[in-house]
Design an enzyme around this catalytic site. Structure first.
Site, short mmCIF file in Angstrom:
data_model
loop_
_atom_site.label_atom_id
_atom_site.label_comp_id
_atom_site.label_asym_id
_atom_site.label_seq_id
_atom_site.Cartn_x
_atom_site.Cartn_y
_atom_site.Cartn_z
N GLU A 125 -6.60 5.23 7.36
CA GLU A 125 -5.82 6.47 7.49
C GLU A 125 -5.39 6.96 6.11
OE1 GLU A 125 -2.67 5.15 10.06
OE2 GLU A 125 -4.11 4.49 11.57
N SER B 196 -5.72 5.67 14.58
CA SER B 196 -6.34 4.95 15.71
C SER B 196 -6.65 3.55 15.22
CB SER B 196 -7.63 5.65 16.13
OG SER B 196 -7.41 6.97 16.54
N GLU B 197 -5.65 2.71 15.17
CA GLU B 197 -5.86 1.40 14.54
C GLU B 197 -6.87 0.55 15.30
OE1 GLU B 197 -2.82 2.81 14.61
OE2 GLU B 197 -2.22 2.84 12.51
N ASP C 279 2.87 -3.91 9.60
CA ASP C 279 3.54 -3.87 10.92
C ASP C 279 2.62 -3.26 11.98
OD1 ASP C 279 6.75 -3.85 9.80
OD2 ASP C 279 5.21 -3.00 8.51
N HIS D 121 8.39 -0.83 9.11
CA HIS D 121 7.48 -0.56 7.99
C HIS D 121 7.73 -1.53 6.83
CE1 HIS D 121 6.93 3.19 10.18
NE2 HIS D 121 5.98 3.56 9.36
#
Lengths: 342, 326
Positions: free
Chosen positions: B29, B59-60, B85, B129
């Site tokens: 990303e 869209s991991e 995370d 994060h």
């Protein structure tokens, strides 16, 4: 039934004839898959197949039709209900049966079992037992083929239940924006494990209805008709190979048994079961072949040969040794071992 | 030699490997046109083009799925998960698919892939994060786990990770991005599974990782100058494979073991090292091993609270000094 106005009617825009060679190959695949899985079921009842196993009895036409449309070096990504797909791509029966029995002569030396079959030599890049994972992984193989310019197409099978998983949606979007040579094939057997898919899904056709949202045509077909499956898959595979990008096919079919061996499937309406059994793809296709001029004797010979093969595979599997203890520690890593410290 | 930030070392390491091997591709990303949210991958798109350096949607699962499928069919992908995370939303791919598939197939497939990410606290991002999650990855058979502390290590260990035929989770530490050091010019290739003794010392062994390495070194300097306590500092660098030889050799010399980790207290890598040292180096130990960790809490955002949570130089100094004086 499958010419819903909102979906592409299958097989209407071509008059391709299916050669007898391909038709007989599809018949052989379906018949082999049926006889193999019936034997696997018997062996499960004898406690020789352990754990669980998910049979695709009744769904053979999808595997047979799609595989007939694929090139030898194309990739298949399949589910834990995957015996049919390995058989369709040519995996020999003895190592397949031996893997179900957890023997050392099994396809993965007993490390995978029924749910995790893989046969890289024949393009089967894994049976995925976490619903929906294979869709995003198939994209990677398709991208790799695109990048390498190999002309290989990736076909990714999944069930209706996977359409409610996030990975389904991520995968379709990703495949379209990267214009990947991948064909997604939903084997919609109407049941998400123990629950009817229409009871837990907001749209009627769980894969096809959502395809257009990702700029894919909605292709809905009769998954019990191998000819229709073959012709539709051929168009999709050819399109992908020619650089035309991904497709999604929803093939409606029916699982004759329960989700797994633990499931007697009593939640189904007996009327529904009776109705679908009358549409069993195997006898239906046999009748069609005979009507088109194939002699019964030819089909009988194929069936007899398959029974012999299944018997031999069973004997070889039963005679197989248990995996040697040292296999416990092999192949965690690419050096062949399992060592995590020096 | 060139003065290089840890931040620019990330791009340098990836570029080095992409120049060498056309099968290495990089995606994630905001990594291409934007050069990464931390400007860690600036210039890669310009040099290697959009076929090899690609932006993805948020869209991991799709990112890691693409990495896995590409790796099993001939490429050597480097995929980025922006913040560590975020592994939580694609953990199936990491834990069930990538890590297990070689074993389940008994070696039919390999996964020569790298997943790099920004890991760790110090930038006041709060609990979602800032976490260090290398312990999650370390607990899964089939994954290699790397966490460099210096710019040179970022380059050299990235090279080792890309050339490795197994999946490597590569934890860049966000709080180190601005740190600088003189780095040799030309190709740097390190190897996985080798800890480095950053400082010699005979009184205690301090074992640290990533952002805790410079803190351990600063603490060791203070302990030396203020109290005359000499600490060896070992930079673990690679949790899997784990260089227990170097660690245990240092512990054997000093008899005292301290681990410094930026992880919640339960089930951290420090506990594993303490356990190994206790089992295998018991006779050399002259006192109980001590773990210096964050408390077992999600991380807070406020400066004062985050600073309190993460092991500080002061805390390391106090802990070592108190333990040695008993």
């Amino acid at each position: 039934m499958f010419t819903d106005a909102t979906h592409t009617p299958a097989g209407t825009d071509d008059d391709e004839a299916i050669s007898t060679e391909i038709a007989l190959a599809m018949y052989r695949t379906m018949s082999t898959a049926r006889k193999f899985e019936k034997r696997a079921y018997d062996l499960f009842l004898q406690n020789l197949v352990k754990g669980t196993t998910h049979l695709g009895i009744g769904q053979e036409a999808v595997a047979a039709g799609v595989a007939a449309a694929m090139r030898k070096d194309d990739y298949s990504f399949i589910t834990y209900r995957g015996h049919n797909h390995l058989i369709a791509r040519g995996t020999p029966l003895p190592p397949l049966m031996a893997e179900l029995l957890g023997r050392d002569n099994g396809l993965m030396h007993g490390k995978g079992g029924s749910m995790h079959l893989i046969d890289v030599e024949r393009g089967i890049l894994g049976s995925y037992a976490i619903i929906g994972a294979q869709l995003v992984i198939a994209n990677g193989a398709a991208w790799s083929a695109q990048y390498r310019g190999s002309g290989q197409v990736t076909v990714c099978f999944f069930g209706d239940g996977a359409t409610n998983i996030g990975a389904f949606h991520e995968a379709l979007n990703f495949a379209v924006i990267w214009k990947l040579p991948v064909v997604f094939v939903c084997e919609n057997n109407l049941y998400m494990e123990y629950t009817r898919i229409d009871g837990v899904t907001a749209v009627a056709h769980p894969a096809a209805d959502r395809a257009s949202a990702y700029n894919l045509p909605s292709i809905l077909i009769d998954g019990n008709d191998p000819d229709e499956v073959y012709l539709t898959a051929k168009r999709a595979v050819d399109q992908a190979r020619a650089g035309g990008g991904p497709s999604l096919i929803e093939a409606v079919t029916y699982r004759h048994g329960g989700h797994s061996r633990a499931d007697p499937a009593k939640y189904r309406d007996p009327e529904e079961v009776r109705d679908w059994l009358t549409r069993d793809p195997l006898p239906a296709y046999r009748s069609r072949l005979v009507a088109s001029g194939v002699r019964e004797a030819v089909l009988d010979a194929i069936d007899a040969e398959i029974i012999t093969q299944v018997d031999e595979a069973t004997e070889q599997a039963k005679a197989g040794a248990w995996p040697r203890p040292e296999r416990l520690h092999t192949n965690v890593w690419s050096d062949g071992g399992a060592t995590w410290r020096n | 030699m060139t003065l290089l930030t840890y931040r620019s070392a990330v791009a340098r390491g990836i570029a080095q490997e992409m120049r060498r091997d056309p099968n290495v591709v990089f995606f994630g990303e905001d990594v291409a046109a934007a050069g990464g949210v931390f400007k860690t991958t600036v210039g890669l798109l310009e040099e290697f083009g959009p076929d090899r350096v690609r932006d993805t949607p948020i869209s991991e699962q799709a990112i890691l799925g693409a990495a896995m499928g590409a790796a099993m069919t001939g490429l050597r992908p480097i995929a980025e998960i922006m913040y560590s995370d975020f592994f939580a939303v694609c953990w199936d791919l990491v834990a069930n698919e990538i890590a297990k598939s070689r074993y389940m197939s008994d070696g039919q497939v390999s996964f020569p892939l790298v997943i790099q990410c920004g890991n760790g606290a110090g930038l006041r991002f709060g609990a979602q994060h800032s976490q260090s999650i290398e312990n999650w990855a370390m607990a899964i058979p089939g994954l290699k786990v790397v966490a460099p502390a210096t710019a040179a290590d970022v380059v050299g260990l990235m090279a080792a990770a890309v050339r490795d035929d197994d999946p490597v989770i590569f934890f860049n530490h966000k709080a180190l991005y601005a740190s600088k050091e003189e780095v040799p010019d030309g190709e740097i290739v390190d190897r996985l599974g080798r800890a480095v003794v950053r400082r010699e010392g005979g009184d205690a062994t301090v074992v640290a990782l990533a952002a805790m390495v410079p803190r351990a070194l600063a603490a060791a300097e203070r302990l030396s100058s203020e109290q005359g306590i000499e600490c060896a500092v070992v930079d673990v660098r690679s949790l899997v494979p784990l260089d227990t030889t170097t660690i245990l050799a240092e512990v054997a010399k000093t008899g005292r073991l301290f681990t410094v980790e930026e992880n919640p207290r339960l089930c951290g890598w420090g506990a594993e090292i303490v356990s190994i040292a206790t089992e295998e180096c018991w006779a050399s130990l002259t006192g109980a091993p001590v773990r210096i960790t964050t408390p077992h809490i999600p991380l807070p955002s406020a400066d004062s609270l985050e600073d309190l949570a993460i092991p500080s130089v002061d805390r390391i100094v106090d802990t070592v000094s108190t333990a040695l004086s008993r």
